[in-house]
Each structure stands twice: as structure tokens, then as C-alpha cells.
Design a protein around this motif. Structure first.
Motif, PDB file in Angstrom:
ATOM      1  N   GLY A 408       0.803  -1.220   0.000  1.00 14.05           N
ATOM      2  CA  GLY A 408       0.000   0.000   0.000  1.00 14.05           C
ATOM      3  C   GLY A 408       0.826   1.255   0.000  1.00 14.05           C
ATOM      4  N   PHE A 409       2.001   1.205  -0.651  1.00 20.21           N
ATOM      5  CA  PHE A 409       2.908   2.351  -0.647  1.00 20.21           C
ATOM      6  C   PHE A 409       2.252   3.594  -1.239  1.00 20.21           C
ATOM      7  CE2 PHE A 409       5.966  -1.219  -0.617  1.00 20.21           C
ATOM      8  CZ  PHE A 409       6.697  -0.860   0.506  1.00 20.21           C
ATOM      9  N   ASN A 410       1.365   3.424  -2.219  1.00 19.61           N
ATOM     10  CA  ASN A 410       0.754   4.587  -2.875  1.00 19.61           C
ATOM     11  C   ASN A 410      -0.069   5.433  -1.908  1.00 19.61           C
ATOM     12  OD1 ASN A 410       1.913   3.758  -5.228  1.00 19.61           O
ATOM     13  ND2 ASN A 410       0.080   2.821  -6.073  1.00 19.61           N
ATOM     14  N   GLY A 411      -0.476   4.848  -0.797  1.00 15.58           N
ATOM     15  CA  GLY A 411      -1.241   5.604   0.195  1.00 15.58           C
ATOM     16  C   GLY A 411      -0.399   6.116   1.351  1.00 15.58           C
ATOM     17  N   TYR A 412       0.910   5.919   1.277  1.00 16.56           N
ATOM     18  CA  TYR A 412       1.796   6.328   2.366  1.00 16.56           C
ATOM     19  C   TYR A 412       2.136   7.814   2.254  1.00 16.56           C
ATOM     20  CZ  TYR A 412       2.649   1.649   4.219  1.00 16.56           C
ATOM     21  OH  TYR A 412       2.509   0.425   4.824  1.00 16.56           O
ATOM     22  N   PRO A 413       2.404   8.477   3.386  1.00 23.38           N
ATOM     23  CA  PRO A 413       2.768   9.898   3.359  1.00 23.38           C
ATOM     24  C   PRO A 413       4.136  10.106   2.713  1.00 23.38           C
ATOM     25  CG  PRO A 413       2.955   9.019   5.581  1.00 23.38           C
ATOM     26  CD  PRO A 413       2.315   7.944   4.751  1.00 23.38           C
ATOM     27  N   PRO A 414       4.452  11.346   2.301  1.00 22.18           N
ATOM     28  CA  PRO A 414       5.719  11.607   1.614  1.00 22.18           C
ATOM     29  C   PRO A 414       6.905  11.600   2.580  1.00 22.18           C
ATOM     30  CG  PRO A 414       4.506  13.640   1.907  1.00 22.18           C
ATOM     31  CD  PRO A 414       3.603  12.539   2.386  1.00 22.18           C
ATOM     32  N   LEU A 415       8.085  11.355   2.009  1.00 18.12           N
ATOM     33  CA  LEU A 415       9.344  11.489   2.733  1.00 18.12           C
ATOM     34  C   LEU A 415       9.981  12.825   2.361  1.00 18.12           C
ATOM     35  CD1 LEU A 415      10.953   7.936   2.366  1.00 18.12           C
ATOM     36  CD2 LEU A 415       9.426   8.775   4.154  1.00 18.12           C
ATOM     37  N   ILE A 416      10.815  13.344   3.251  1.00 14.30           N
ATOM     38  CA  ILE A 416      11.514  14.599   2.998  1.00 14.30           C
ATOM     39  C   ILE A 416      12.904  14.264   2.479  1.00 14.30           C
ATOM     40  CG2 ILE A 416      12.366  16.748   3.993  1.00 14.30           C
ATOM     41  CD1 ILE A 416      10.214  16.481   6.138  1.00 14.30           C
ATOM     42  N   GLY A 417      13.213  14.708   1.276  1.00 15.86           N
ATOM     43  CA  GLY A 417      14.517  14.466   0.682  1.00 15.86           C
ATOM     44  C   GLY A 417      15.084  15.737   0.099  1.00 15.86           C
ATOM     45  N   THR A 418      16.272  15.639  -0.453  1.00 14.27           N
ATOM     46  CA  THR A 418      16.934  16.789  -1.057  1.00 14.27           C
ATOM     47  C   THR A 418      16.392  17.007  -2.460  1.00 14.27           C
ATOM     48  OG1 THR A 418      18.931  16.369   0.221  1.00 14.27           O
ATOM     49  CG2 THR A 418      19.155  17.777  -1.721  1.00 14.27           C
ATOM     50  N   PHE A 419      16.046  18.257  -2.768  1.00 12.62           N
ATOM     51  CA  PHE A 419      15.544  18.594  -4.088  1.00 12.62           C
ATOM     52  C   PHE A 419      16.686  18.522  -5.096  1.00 12.62           C
ATOM     53  CE2 PHE A 419      14.834  21.767  -7.430  1.00 12.62           C
ATOM     54  CZ  PHE A 419      13.656  21.279  -7.967  1.00 12.62           C
TER      55      PHE A 419
END
Length: 676
Positions: A408-419
Motif C-alpha cells: 500500500g505504498f501509494n497511500g503512504y505519506p511523503p518522505l523529505i529528501g533533497t531537491f
């Protein structure tokens, strides 16, 4: 009909009169009665044609009677047959089907249930699990907007799931339990529950907890014992009385040999005991001689650290140690090193990893020093922007490094990464890819890399603790996420080389569980191959009987369901048809049928369910009373409903027929009178 259409119809009538009078009266040389008849026909035909062009609409109301729905949900588990109620249940359903009064009053729907609800009444009474709560929740969703009283035919014995006695409080319909099974209390001793860990470590002792219960009024003495083969490894006398009707025994057993150790727990039956099946319970423990030690190195405090530790240590075969990069002395005792948001202080750590050729897992985020990381390794490079971005996960169904399902990864919240752009300089396999909002990218969010015999995984984002929390919100447990993370750790902690065919199975299964063996098959480029033709050959070690079963493609693996196999010891070999590739393994199925542990119907719970939902409880011989009560209940009345349809005149085909008849009559009469 709209006022505008009425005006147009009046105008059409005027135009039709003018055309008819102009042709047959104004232009006529001789005005006779025939001209009036012809003018009348022309008026009707022209008026009808103009009506078709205007195409007015009419509202049409139809009335119908909607009967209330009556739902029959029948327990199809093997406990019904074990309690010798299968014939009575079938006869009860047949009497319901023969009731003309019920058919006239209700729209009757039939369901069966065991572990899941099925919209069929094919009763076999051989299902191994019962989840009454799940069945009620499913019916509640199906009939949430209708009046649908539910007749629940069951013994009330549930083997797993939420307690239906309490979950029924939220059920919107009235429930009428029909109680099957013996309601008479009899003297019985049984092993109520046996708790033991699935794994133990070599040369340790593993704990066992057993709950024993007694129903009766006399004082008795019996004995509890545990055997391994023919050897008794534990024994203890157990007294019972009417007041002391349960006891808990805790003891430990030695894990002296690696492998699967099988045991049989038995409570010696008392004289004339009716059900002795529930006096025995088999269990097993897999003894392993290796524990996976994981080292997590972090220079910051973050909620991710706790989530990773909880997830890894949910498997007792794994342990996690968290230290700062400055405290790292020796990494040889660890099978995997996790580097959390590395910076310049990790220089010595990278030197130790390169020297020992350890597998490692890098997790980056907003605190990662990408200038240092880009310089320290040459497998991937991150564009330096000094900005952050939120990245949503997208599961890659073509991931083939190891077997993994989408949780169910598509429903998981976003991660914070480097732009910025990620440039992968080595071959990799993306398990998850990045989405930025609704924009899909091909850049990896989680990737695994195998370079020169060293395995690495890289997660380009922080906030994985939110994923574990979301997994709990979705599934009411952390199991799916912990299993996903555990498979990733298992792959990274192993130095096993890639194989084109891998199999996944447990060392042992309980007889009431789902028994599935999976296999993953790759091309020569180690890409998952969906074109494979795989068979599994299963051999019973005890009877030497063998069976060949085709494995079905399911998501990113091949799977064989062996849940129908009886207890025993088995060998298996997975073969790729047309290629000289095979893999073998073994497993055991322990004899256990939870449905046979039950002795009586659970009358108390079923009556409470009826009270919770404002229904009534009945027994199997009260079908006439049930039918009469349902028919007389004023809550279930047929409702007359209306349905409004908007009908266009152009849909009325008879108008076209009338126009043709009018024009035909006019032509024929004019021809007859020599006017044509």
C-alpha cells in the motif's frame, strides 16, 4: 411540460391550420365537403410532424412496492459438523425456503461465512476458521442504507477476529441468532491456549505458557505433560475443582539442537470425558544458531531511529544497536550497518565498511551532507541544491532483486529528501520510485545495489516513521510494514549470491493456517521473468506419496497453495519447465484444528448480540416461532415507492405510424377523386 413547449405546440397548431386551409380552401377552385376532409387530414399530418420537431417531454410516474430484505447468514465452519449440527442446519434452511409467508413478506438473501463472508449457500461445513465479526461487518456495509434484519445461524464459536459480542453494538440491523449445538454444560478439561515463540536460539531455553481450563463441579486430579517424540520432556500434576477451574503453567524447554523441534502437549483426559480432542495441542519451535546483529549509526536524534529499531527487533532473530559515528570501534560483529543521514563525521565509518566489505543501508534526508557523500562514494550522486522536497512513494512491480509485495505504498505519506536530480552511476534495482505530487518520475526513492559482491540499499528521504504509523492505521497492526522492512534487512544482511530461482517457505505450519510456498524466477539478466512455467513437486516423507502442482503467477512471484494438505513432513522441489533449474526445501504441517477444540455453543454471547441489536435469540427447533415473529414485527413493512421518468414525444413510435397513415389516406383519397 414547460410553458415554452406549450407555446410552441399552439404555434404548431396555428401553422398546421394555415397550411391546410391555404392548400385546400384558398387555392381550391371548387370548395366542397371533400376539401374540408382533405384539409383536416393535412392539418393532422402537419401538426404531428411539427410536434416531432418540437419534441415535448412528459413526466411519467411509476409505482412499485419494495419489500424489506431478510438476510440469512449460515456458519459454514467445521465446528458445526463437529458438534453434529450439520444436518439440522440444512433442514432448518430448507424449511425457511419452503415458507411462502416469508417469501411474500421479505426479499430473502442467503449467505455463508467462515473466515470470510460468501454470497452463496453451498454448505460443506469443512472450513477451518470462523470470524463472525468479519461477517457482520461485511453485511453491515452491504445493507447500510436498507432495512435488512439478519438471521445468524451459528454456534457462536469464533476462532479469531474482533469479539463480535462488542462489535455488534455498532451493527445497524436487528440480529436474530439461531443457536446451533449442544447448550448443556458437560464436564470437560482442555488446553485453552498454548503460547510459545516461533523461534529460539541454540543453547538457550525458550519459555512456554499453557492455560488449562476445567468445566465441572467435582474435584479432580489430572496431569499435564509435554512429549518430544516418545520422550517426556515436562510433566506436572494439575488439580481442578469447581472454584479452581483454570490454571496457568509456565516452564522452559532447552533449545539444544538446531532445526525444527516438534512437541506434543497433552492434558490427560478424565474418566468419561466427552471431548478429548481439545486435550492435546502440537507445537513446534525453530532453533537457529545465528542472530542478525544490525548497527545503526546516527549523528542526530530522529523519530526514524525508533521506528527502525522497533521494526527490526519485531523479529527476535534480529537486534539493533544505535551509536554515534564517533563511537564506532569495530563493525565485524555486525551483519549489516545502517548509515542514517551521513555527514563528514562518517569518514572513518566508510573506511571501516570498505575495509571489511560489509553490506550497508544508507538513509538520506534533510540533514545529509551531500557534498561529503558525493565525494565519499561513486555509486550515485545527488544534485546539490540546499533545498528539500516532499517525495511520495510508488511501488515498482518489476522489482526483482528479492520477493516483495506492495503493502500500500501509494497511500503512504511523503518522505523529505533533497531537491534535485539523482544520477545513478552503477546498476541498481528500484524498489520504490519518486512521485512529486501527481507527477511520476523514474528516479528511485528506495533502491538496492549489488556491486562487486557488496550489497547496499539507499533510501532518498527521511520520515519512515510515518510509514510505519500509516501501516498501523491501514491494517490495525505494524505487521505488513515490519515484514517489508524485515525482508529488506534479510537481503542486506546476507552475502548469498543471486540465484535465478529462489523459494520462500516456513520450516513448519500449523494445520489451521494458510500454507503457501512462493518462488521467484529471474532471467539471465536477473530481471523477474513472468513467462516462466514452474511446477512444485511435493512429497510426503511419511507415506512417500508425491504430487505435482503448477505454480501460479501472482504479482511478482509464483505461488502454490498447499492449505489442503494434511499434517505430516514434506519435501518439495520447484522446477522450471524447459530449463535445468530447480530448488528444494522441506516443511512440516502440525496437526491442529481449532474448530474441533469446541464443545458447546456460546449461548451467552449470541443472546447478548440479540440484545445489542434489538433482536431475539432462537434455537434450532424454533423455526416456526422465528418465522411468525418476523412476519408480525411491524418494523419490517413493505414500502410503496415511485419512480419518475421523463419521456420525450419522439420516443413514442406510434406517432410516426399515425403520420404515415394520415398521409397515406390523404394520397389515396386524392387519387381516388382524380385530384392527382
Amino acid at each position: 411540460m414547460q410553458i415554452q413547449n406549450i407555446g410552441l405546440i399552439i404555434a404548431a397548431g396555428v401553422i398546421a391550420i394555415i397550411i391546410a386551409l391555404f392548400q385546400y380552401m384558398y387555392k381550391a377552385k371548387n370548395r366542397t365537403k371533400k376539401n374540408l376532409f382533405f384539409a383536416f387530414l393535412r392539418f393532422l399530418s402537419v401538426f404531428a410532424l411539427l410536434l416531432l420537431l418540437i419534441n415535448p417531454t412528459f413526466r411519467k410516474n411509476t409505482y412499485y412496492v419494495e419489500k424489506p430484505t431478510l438476510v440469512f447468514a449460515v456458519d459454514n465452519s467445521s465446528s458445526i459438523k463437529h458438534l453434529k449440527q450439520d444436518i439440522q442446519v440444512t433442514q432448518f434452511i430448507n424449511k425457511i425456503k419452503e415458507s411462502a409467508e416469508l417469501k411474500e413478506r421479505f426479499d430473502i438473501k442467503y449467505y455463508s461465512f467462515s473466515d470470510v463472508l460468501k454470497d452463496t449457500l453451498s454448505l460443506t461445513f469443512d472450513e477451518k476458521q470462523t470470524n463472525i465479526s468479519e461477517a457482520l461487518e461485511s453485511l453491515d456495509q452491504i445493507y447500510k442504507n436498507t432495512n435488512a434484519p439478519t438471521v445468524l445461524i451459528t454456534d457462536g464459536n469464533q476462532t479469531y477476529g474482533r469479539d463480535y459480542q462488542f462489535s455488534s453494538i455498532n451493527y445497524k440491523q436487528q440480529i436474530y441468532p439461531v443457536i446451533t449445538g449442544d447448550t448443556t454444560a458437560v464436564t470437560d478439561t482442555k488446553i485453552q491456549q498454548l503460547n510459545v515463540n516461533k523461534y529460539a536460539y541454540l543453547k538457550n531455553k525458550f519459555p512456554v505458557e499453557v492455560i488449562l481450563t476445567y468445566s465441572g463441579v467435582d474435584d479432580i486430579n489430572t496431569r499435564f505433560e509435554v512429549k518430544s517424540g516418545n520422550n517426556t520432556v515436562y510433566s506436572q500434576p494439575v488439580p481442578f475443582s469447581e472454584e479452581k477451574n483454570s490454571t496457568v503453567i509456565n516452564f522452559t524447554l532447552p533449545a539444544s539442537v538446531a532445526g525444527v523441534l516438534k512437541y506434543s502437549a497433552r492434558l490427560i483426559p478424565i474418566e468419561n470425558e466427552k471431548n478429548i480432542v481439545n486435550n492435546r495441542k502440537d507445537f513446534a519451535v525453530e532453533v537457529i544458531d545465528q542472530k542478525t546483529n544490525v548497527l545503526l549509526i546516527s549523528d542526530i536524534t530522529h523519530p526514524d531511529l525508533g521506528a527502525i529499531k522497533k521494526s527490526i527487533e519485531s523479529n527476535e532473530r534480529r537486534s539493533l544497536t544505535i551509536i554515534k559515528p564517533s563511537d564506532v570501534k569495530d563493525i565485524e560483529e555486525y551483519q549489516l550497518v545502517v548509515l542514517y543521514q551521513p555527514n563528514a563525521r562518517y569518514r572513518g565509518v566508510y573506511e571501516k565498511i570498505k575495509a571489511s566489505r560489509k553490506n550497508y543501508f544508507t538513509i538520506t534526508g534533510s540533514k545529509t551532507d551531500w557534498v561529503f557523500l558525493n565525494r565519499e562514494q561513486d555509486i550515485y550522486r545527488q544534485e546539490i541544491t540546499r533545498q528539500t522536497e516532499y517525495y511520495l512513494p510508488r511501488f515498482n512491480p518489476n522489482y526483482g532483486t528479492f520477493l516483495l509485495d506492495d503493502i500500500g505504498f501509494n497511500g503512504y505519506p511523503p518522505l523529505i529528501g533533497t531537491f534535485g536530480e539523482i544520477n545513478m552511476k552503477s546498476s541498481y534495482d528500484a524498489l520504490l520510485q519518486r512521485n512529486i505530487g501527481n507527477i511520476k518520475t523514474e528516479e528511485p526513492l528506495l533502491a538496492t545495489i549489488e556491486d562487486n559482491g557488496v550489497r547496499e540499499a539507499v533510501l532518498f528521504g527521511e520520515g519512515i516513521w510515518r510509514w510505519r504509523a500509516q501501516s498501523y492505521l491501514d491494517n490495525k497492526s505494524f505487521e505488513s510494514f515490519d515484514d517489508f522492512f524485515g525482508r529488506l534487512v534479510q537481503y542486506l544482511a546476507s552475502n548469498k549470491q543471486k540465484s535465478r530461482l529462489n523459494t520462500i517457505s516456513e520450516s513448519f505450519y500449523y494445520g489451521n493456517s494458510s500454507i503457501k510456498i512462493k518462488a521467484e524466477y529471474f532471467t539471465k539478466n536477473y530481471e523477474f521473468d513472468r513467462r516462466g512455467n514452474l511446477n512444485i513437486v511435493v512429497r510426503n516423507k511419511d507415506t512417500e506419496a508425491s504430487q505435482t502442482i503448477p505454480m501460479l503467477l501472482k504479482n511478482s512471484s509464483y505461488e502454490a497453495d498447499l492449505s489442503s494438505f494434511s499434517s505430516g513432513n514434506y519435501d518439495y522441489t520447484v522446477v522450471v519447465v524447459g530449463e535445468n533449474i530447480s530448488r528444494s526445501g522441506s516443511f512440516s504441517i502440525l496437526d491442529y484444528d481449532v474448530e474441533q477444540q469446541l464443545l458447546n455453543a456460546d449461548v451467552t454471547k449470541l443472546r447478548q448480540v440479540a440484545t445489542n441489536t434489538k433482536g431475539s435469540a432462537y434455537f434450532m427447533n424454533q423455526e416456526e416461532r422465528l418465522i411468525l415473529d418476523l412476519i408480525k414485527d411491524q418494523r419490517y413493512q413493505a414500502i410503496q415507492k415511485s419512480k419518475e421518468n421523463i419521456v420525450s414525444l419522439i420516443d413514442w413510435k406510434y406517432l410516426l405510424v399515425i403520420i404515415i397513415i394520415l398521409l397515406s389516406i390523404e394520397w389515396f383519397m386524392r387519387k381516388y377523386n382524380g385530384l392527382i
